[in-house]
Design a protein around this motif. Structure first.
Motif, PDB file in Angstrom:
ATOM      1  N   PRO A   2      53.909  32.861  34.737  1.00 47.62           N
ATOM      2  CA  PRO A   2      52.843  33.589  34.032  1.00 47.62           C
ATOM      3  C   PRO A   2      52.799  33.300  32.536  1.00 47.62           C
ATOM      4  CG  PRO A   2      53.999  35.057  35.502  1.00 47.62           C
ATOM      5  CD  PRO A   2      54.788  33.793  35.453  1.00 47.62           C
ATOM      6  N   LEU A   3      53.892  32.821  31.970  1.00 47.79           N
ATOM      7  CA  LEU A   3      53.874  32.515  30.545  1.00 47.79           C
ATOM      8  C   LEU A   3      53.242  31.159  30.285  1.00 47.79           C
ATOM      9  CD1 LEU A   3      57.495  33.689  29.706  1.00 47.79           C
ATOM     10  CD2 LEU A   3      55.431  34.646  28.739  1.00 47.79           C
ATOM     11  N   VAL A   4      53.127  30.371  31.349  1.00 45.66           N
ATOM     12  CA  VAL A   4      52.685  28.985  31.165  1.00 45.66           C
ATOM     13  C   VAL A   4      51.223  28.785  31.541  1.00 45.66           C
ATOM     14  CG1 VAL A   4      53.138  26.605  31.823  1.00 45.66           C
ATOM     15  CG2 VAL A   4      55.031  28.196  31.590  1.00 45.66           C
ATOM     16  N   SER A   5      50.905  29.059  32.807  1.00 46.56           N
ATOM     17  CA  SER A   5      49.521  28.840  33.211  1.00 46.56           C
ATOM     18  C   SER A   5      49.177  29.675  34.433  1.00 46.56           C
ATOM     19  CB  SER A   5      49.319  27.356  33.534  1.00 46.56           C
ATOM     20  OG  SER A   5      48.165  27.181  34.325  1.00 46.56           O
ATOM     21  N   LEU A   6      47.927  30.142  34.478  1.00 46.07           N
ATOM     22  CA  LEU A   6      47.497  30.963  35.607  1.00 46.07           C
ATOM     23  C   LEU A   6      47.343  30.135  36.871  1.00 46.07           C
ATOM     24  CD1 LEU A   6      44.830  33.192  33.845  1.00 46.07           C
ATOM     25  CD2 LEU A   6      47.101  33.846  34.566  1.00 46.07           C
TER      26      LEU A   6
ATOM     27  N   THR B 183      47.313  34.841  43.768  1.00 43.48           N
ATOM     28  CA  THR B 183      46.511  35.871  43.124  1.00 43.48           C
ATOM     29  C   THR B 183      45.129  35.944  43.765  1.00 43.48           C
ATOM     30  OG1 THR B 183      46.071  34.279  41.364  1.00 43.48           O
ATOM     31  CG2 THR B 183      47.642  36.006  40.887  1.00 43.48           C
TER      32      THR B 183
ATOM     33  N   THR C 106      49.972  30.221  39.891  1.00 47.33           N
ATOM     34  CA  THR C 106      50.060  31.276  40.898  1.00 47.33           C
ATOM     35  C   THR C 106      48.693  31.571  41.486  1.00 47.33           C
ATOM     36  OG1 THR C 106      49.928  32.834  39.061  1.00 47.33           O
ATOM     37  CG2 THR C 106      52.102  32.446  40.007  1.00 47.33           C
TER      38      THR C 106
ATOM     39  N   TYR D 213      49.717  43.094  45.238  1.00 48.95           N
ATOM     40  CA  TYR D 213      50.674  42.037  44.904  1.00 48.95           C
ATOM     41  C   TYR D 213      51.956  42.135  45.713  1.00 48.95           C
ATOM     42  CZ  TYR D 213      47.908  40.826  40.751  1.00 48.95           C
ATOM     43  OH  TYR D 213      46.920  40.442  39.896  1.00 48.95           O
TER      44      TYR D 213
ATOM     45  N   GLU E 275      57.748  32.667  39.951  1.00 51.08           N
ATOM     46  CA  GLU E 275      56.341  33.057  39.924  1.00 51.08           C
ATOM     47  C   GLU E 275      56.134  34.365  39.189  1.00 51.08           C
ATOM     48  OE1 GLU E 275      55.894  32.908  44.115  1.00 51.08           O
ATOM     49  OE2 GLU E 275      54.552  31.179  44.030  1.00 51.08           O
ATOM     50  N   ARG E 276      57.152  35.208  39.189  1.00 44.76           N
ATOM     51  CA  ARG E 276      57.019  36.479  38.489  1.00 44.76           C
ATOM     52  C   ARG E 276      57.215  36.334  37.000  1.00 44.76           C
ATOM     53  NH1 ARG E 276      57.660  40.956  42.262  1.00 44.76           N
ATOM     54  NH2 ARG E 276      58.822  40.125  44.008  1.00 44.76           N
ATOM     55  N   PHE E 277      58.261  35.583  36.600  1.00 46.93           N
ATOM     56  CA  PHE E 277      58.700  35.669  35.210  1.00 46.93           C
ATOM     57  C   PHE E 277      58.558  34.402  34.389  1.00 46.93           C
ATOM     58  CE2 PHE E 277      59.762  39.827  35.968  1.00 46.93           C
ATOM     59  CZ  PHE E 277      60.718  40.007  36.946  1.00 46.93           C
TER      60      PHE E 277
ATOM     61  N   PHE F 290      56.052  37.320  45.534  1.00 47.15           N
ATOM     62  CA  PHE F 290      56.240  36.339  44.483  1.00 47.15           C
ATOM     63  C   PHE F 290      57.711  36.010  44.307  1.00 47.15           C
ATOM     64  CE2 PHE F 290      52.048  35.981  42.859  1.00 47.15           C
ATOM     65  CZ  PHE F 290      51.446  37.223  42.966  1.00 47.15           C
TER      66      PHE F 290
END
Lengths: 264, 290, 317
Positions: free
Chosen positions: A121-125, A132, A128, A107, A116-118, A112
């Protein structure tokens, strides 16, 4: 590439080492350097590594990598600059799978952004996904290079010792370093595994990565390295080609005692 | 000026009571490498058992003190053996939760038996006398005196007896100590019994100065955390000096701010200190293990 | 095939959960409400401790602050949903501030600092009478939740909002842990120095986890304030931190479904022991000691361990 100048370190009144000079030159267009560091146990080799990779403080001297001073920087900043190290004992993220272990290292180069880091990731894969997937490809490439592609989904804590050590090297590779510093990569391995490791190091080196390795295994060092530093009693007592080191009286004295000759 | 001296004197007394408990806590941490969250309850039990002995058995103060300390030492030893010692092998968070369980158990048992109404203990040493502008009681002098003696004693034992050196060996390098043949389990038991005794003595002495409540254990624990951080984890001189400093700070600050805010002083000091010097004032710092 | 069945089960369960208020009485609904808000708290704790390996003993600080902020905002006639949002923002800010200051410390010092901060907040709550009403507690005025829930009874409104938030938190957490950030958090848990050596900035990610967990914990506290309409300084005490820790440990630290089971078991036990009255806390403490010492891997963890052992035995025969 890497220039260590006049490095010294003492610990609770005991002088660990002083006046250490070590160079790994940049040789663009030619073969990358493969340098070894040997010395009796307790000579300070790992402490030296810890200092120029950000895990310990030095008392004096400087470490310049690619024109930038490394002393005082944190380990992850040093990795970003292109210098990666492996450890002698802490080898892997034990609860993660082999693939996940290498991914974490891969990574680094996806760069990122903060969002994109924070946040993403809480919303949708999917947000990113591109980066990834790219990291996954690079991780798989590294794993195939070290020959662990089949073990991809194994939990790394369950791996036998030899494979854990290989995983450590794979993780280091995944950070795409300019210089890879290995701390006793063959420690505790049987002759077959040691030979494998040696080949792997040479392959990595041929691929353009400079390699700096601490080792006790004389055969590995003498065969693979083009130049060797000998650290003993807190100082570099010898430096040069393997043949020179093998004949160096002080080195023989340190390893075998006075008045003996080495039989190669 | 008079009031400053008076508060300083009170602060030293208070600080000494803190120092005693904090020394016990830091001793247990040094040997077992874990925080015993039920340590404060041993202090509380010292006070409550004394109160019960005096009220229900009619025992005189001094006899009650001795008996109470012995009983608390036993209780401390019991929980040390059954919970604290085994828990020290678990993950740190499980270990702390286990000791917190003991703390909740003890404080709620006391709450059930004695109810929350504040109690008082009267000692025969509460005669007031005056030195210059400062009013003192003999009880307060005893607190300071005993405190100094005990802390000094612990320090000397650790640094100048074989037994003490063994405890130090364990706290530095448990595995090496075991190889050399030191019975670490017995040492652990001894260490937290010592800690229990220190806490209990503080409890019985202080019970004649302030009123008792079942939550006095957790109250002093949170202060002890601040103290052991101030002084450095595992450092006994640090615990003593930290305790005295905190006691002084709290008492002196009551001159300017209302007394309900004094508990906050410990934390403000703690936070400021941790920002400035993460290793504590006097203690050693433990490096990263690679 | 298995996937479809799982999805159907989850869908049916969700429908039942949403319809619950119209099927039972206020008392049982109150228990379900408690389970939901403690579930959210447990998820926050799991993120912090189970996935990132941060051992904080001061989560009650966030919980209580969330409760007070929500209570105060509702007393200012704000919509319920906004009051909760306010709590989450304050929780995140507090987490960032405390995290940036203290996460660079060693773990024991960090643990003590978090404890110290929550205790300090408790002292403030006890003494700041004009705002928090001190030990007597803050009464919370019921207001509408917003989000078109206004047509329902207050308790039902709070409940339905809790269901929505719990589901959102769960999905968010699940997505997070499957993402690259999730893997990095777990790597920090497994070995911080090793993560550092492969280019991970551990402090940045730890602060992120701490702030996020702080916001979610504050949310749980806010829901508690809404549901029971009283906020007391005790919410900031170690007791409430322990509840969070215990739920994660019982359910299984680092397991996705751990928090749900932990919350169910905790609330269930609490209700079951209610008849014993004051003795309850003593029994609770005993159970806590036993569970922590005998089942360190929690319910899900121990179950996984046992099923693995059975699988291994089957493979050998």
């Amino acid at each position: 590439m890497l220039e260590i100048r006049n490095l010294s370190k003492s610990f609770q009144g005991l002088q660990v080492f002083s006046g250490i000079d070590l160079t790994v030159e940049d040789r663009p267009g030619e073969k990358s350097p493969l340098i070894g560091v040997i010395g009796p146990n307790g000579a300070g080799k790992t402490t030296l590594f810890n200092i120029f990779t950000g895990y310990a403080k030095a008392d004096g001297g400087s470490v310049i990598f690619d024109g930038k001073e490394l002393l005082g920087k944190k380990p992850h900043e040093i990795v970003r600059a292109g210098l990666t190290r492996t450890f002698q004992s802490t080898l892997a993220f034990r609860q993660l799978t082999v693939k996940e272990n290498v991914l974490v290292a891969a990574y680094l180069h996806e760069d990122f952004s903060f969002l994109e880091r924070f946040i993403y990731p809480l919303v949708s894969l999917k947000l990113t996904q591109k980066k990834t997937r790219d990291a996954q490809e690079r991780a798989e490439k590294v794993l195939s290079m070290v020959g662990m592609l089949d073990d991809m989904d194994m939990v790394s804590g369950n791996l036998p010792y030899g494979k854990q050590k290989k995983l450590g090297i794979a993780m280091g590779l995944a950070t795409e370093p300019k210089l890879l510093a290995l701390d006793e990569p063959a420690a505790g391995l049987n002759p077959h595994e040691t030979a494998e490791t040696m080949e792997l190091l040479q392959e990595i080196n041929r691929g353009g990565t400079a390699v700096l390795v601490i080792e006790h295994n004389m055969k590995l060092i003498m065969t693979a390295c083009e130049r060797i530093y000998v650290l003993s009693g807190g100082r570099i007592i010898a430096e040069g080609l393997p043949q020179e080191i093998a004949k160096n009286e002080r080195v023989i004295e340190v390893y075998l005692g006075k008045g003996m000759t080495a039989h190669a | 000026m008079d009031i400053v001296l008076q508060q300083a004197a009170n602060g030293l007394v208070l600080g000494m009571s803190y120092a005693l408990v904090a020394t016990g806590l830091t001793l247990v941490f040094g040997v077992l490498r874990m925080m015993n969250l039920s340590h404060g309850e041993l202090y509380m039990l010292g006070a409550y058992i004394l109160s019960a002995l005096m009220q229900y058995l009619g025992l005189p103060y001094v006899v009650g003190c001795v008996l109470s300390v012995l009983l608390v030492a036993l209780i401390g030893y019991f929980f040390g053996m059954t919970v604290v010692q085994p828990a020290s092998h678990l993950e740190p968070i499980n270990a702390m939760l286990a000791t917190f369980g003991v703390s909740t158990l003890l404080s709620n048992l006391v709450l059930l038996i004695f109810k929350a109404t504040p109690r008082m203990v009267s000692s025969p040493f509460q005669v007031v006398f005056q030195i210059g502008p400062v009013f003192l009681t003999i009880q307060k002098l005893i607190v300071v005196g005993m405190g100094l003696l005990l802390n000094l004693g612990v320090y000397l034992v650790i640094h100048h007896t074989t037994f003490g050196k063994m405890i130090w060996a364990i706290s530095e390098q448990r595995t090496a100590a075991e190889i050399v043949g030191i019975d670490t389990k017995r040492m652990h038991n001894l260490a937290f019994t010592m800690g229990a005794v220190l806490a209990a003595i503080s409890g019985v002495l202080v019970s004649a100065l302030y009123s008792l409540a079942p939550n006095m254990g957790s109250g002093i624990m949170t202060k002890c955390f601040a103290i052991v951080v101030l002084g450095g984890l595992g450092s006994i001189p640090g615990a003593i000096i930290g305790g005295l400093l905190l006691g002084l700070a709290e008492s002196l600050f009551t001159i300017i701010i209302p007394s309900q805010w004094t508990p906050a002083i410990a934390f403000v000091l703690l936070i400021v200190l941790l920002i400035l010097k993460p290793e504590g004032l006097i203690g050693k710092s433990k490096g990263v293990k690679l | 095939m298995k996937r479809t069945w799982t999805r159907i089960t989850i869908a049916v369960a969700l429908v039942l959960v949403v319809a619950f208020p119209f099927l039972t009485n206020a008392y049982i609904l109150g228990i379900a409400q408690a389970m939901l808000l403690y579930f959210i708290y447990a998820m926050a704790m799991n993120l912090l401790m189970g996935y990132t390996g941060i051992r904080s003993f001061g989560q009650a600080g966030f919980w209580g602050v969330g409760a007070y902020v929500t209570g105060l905002m509702m007393n200012m006639h704000q919509y319920g949903i906004l009051s909760l949002l306010g709590a989450m923002i304050i929780g995140a800010v507090l987490g960032l501030a405390v995290g940036m200051l203290s996460l660079r410390l060693q773990s024991v010092y960090f643990f003590i600092t978090t404890l110290g901060v929550s205790e300090m907040l408790r002292v403030i709550a006890i003494n700041w009478m004009p705002v928090t009403r001190g030990p007597m507690g803050l009464m919370v005025q019921p207001t509408s939740m917003g989000l078109f829930l206004g047509r329902f009874e207050y308790q039902t409104q709070v409940y339905l909002l809790s269901v929505l938030l719990a589901v959102l938190c769960f999905l968010g957490l699940r997505t997070l842990m499957r993402s690259h950030t999730g893997k990095i958090l777990m790597s920090i848990r497994d070995s911080e120095p090793l993560a550092d050596s492969v280019g991970v900035n551990p402090t940045a990610y730890k602060v992120f986890a701490f702030a996020t967990a702080g916001a979610i914990t504050a949310l749980s506290g806010g829901l508690n304030a809404m549901a029971y309409r009283i906020v007391v300084p005790d919410f900031l005490s170690m007791q409430y931190t322990t509840i969070g820790l215990l739920m994660v440990l019982i359910g299984g630290s680092g397991e996705l479904w751990g928090p749900l089971f932990g919350a169910l078991i905790y609330v269930g036990f609490n209700e079951g022991l209610r008849s014993i009255g004051e003795f309850r806390l003593v029994i609770f403490a005993l159970i806590m000691i036993l569970v922590v010492m005998l089942f360190p891997k929690g319910l899900i963890g121990t179950l996984k361990q046992q099923t693995n052992k059975i699988k291994q035995r089957k493979q050998q025969t």
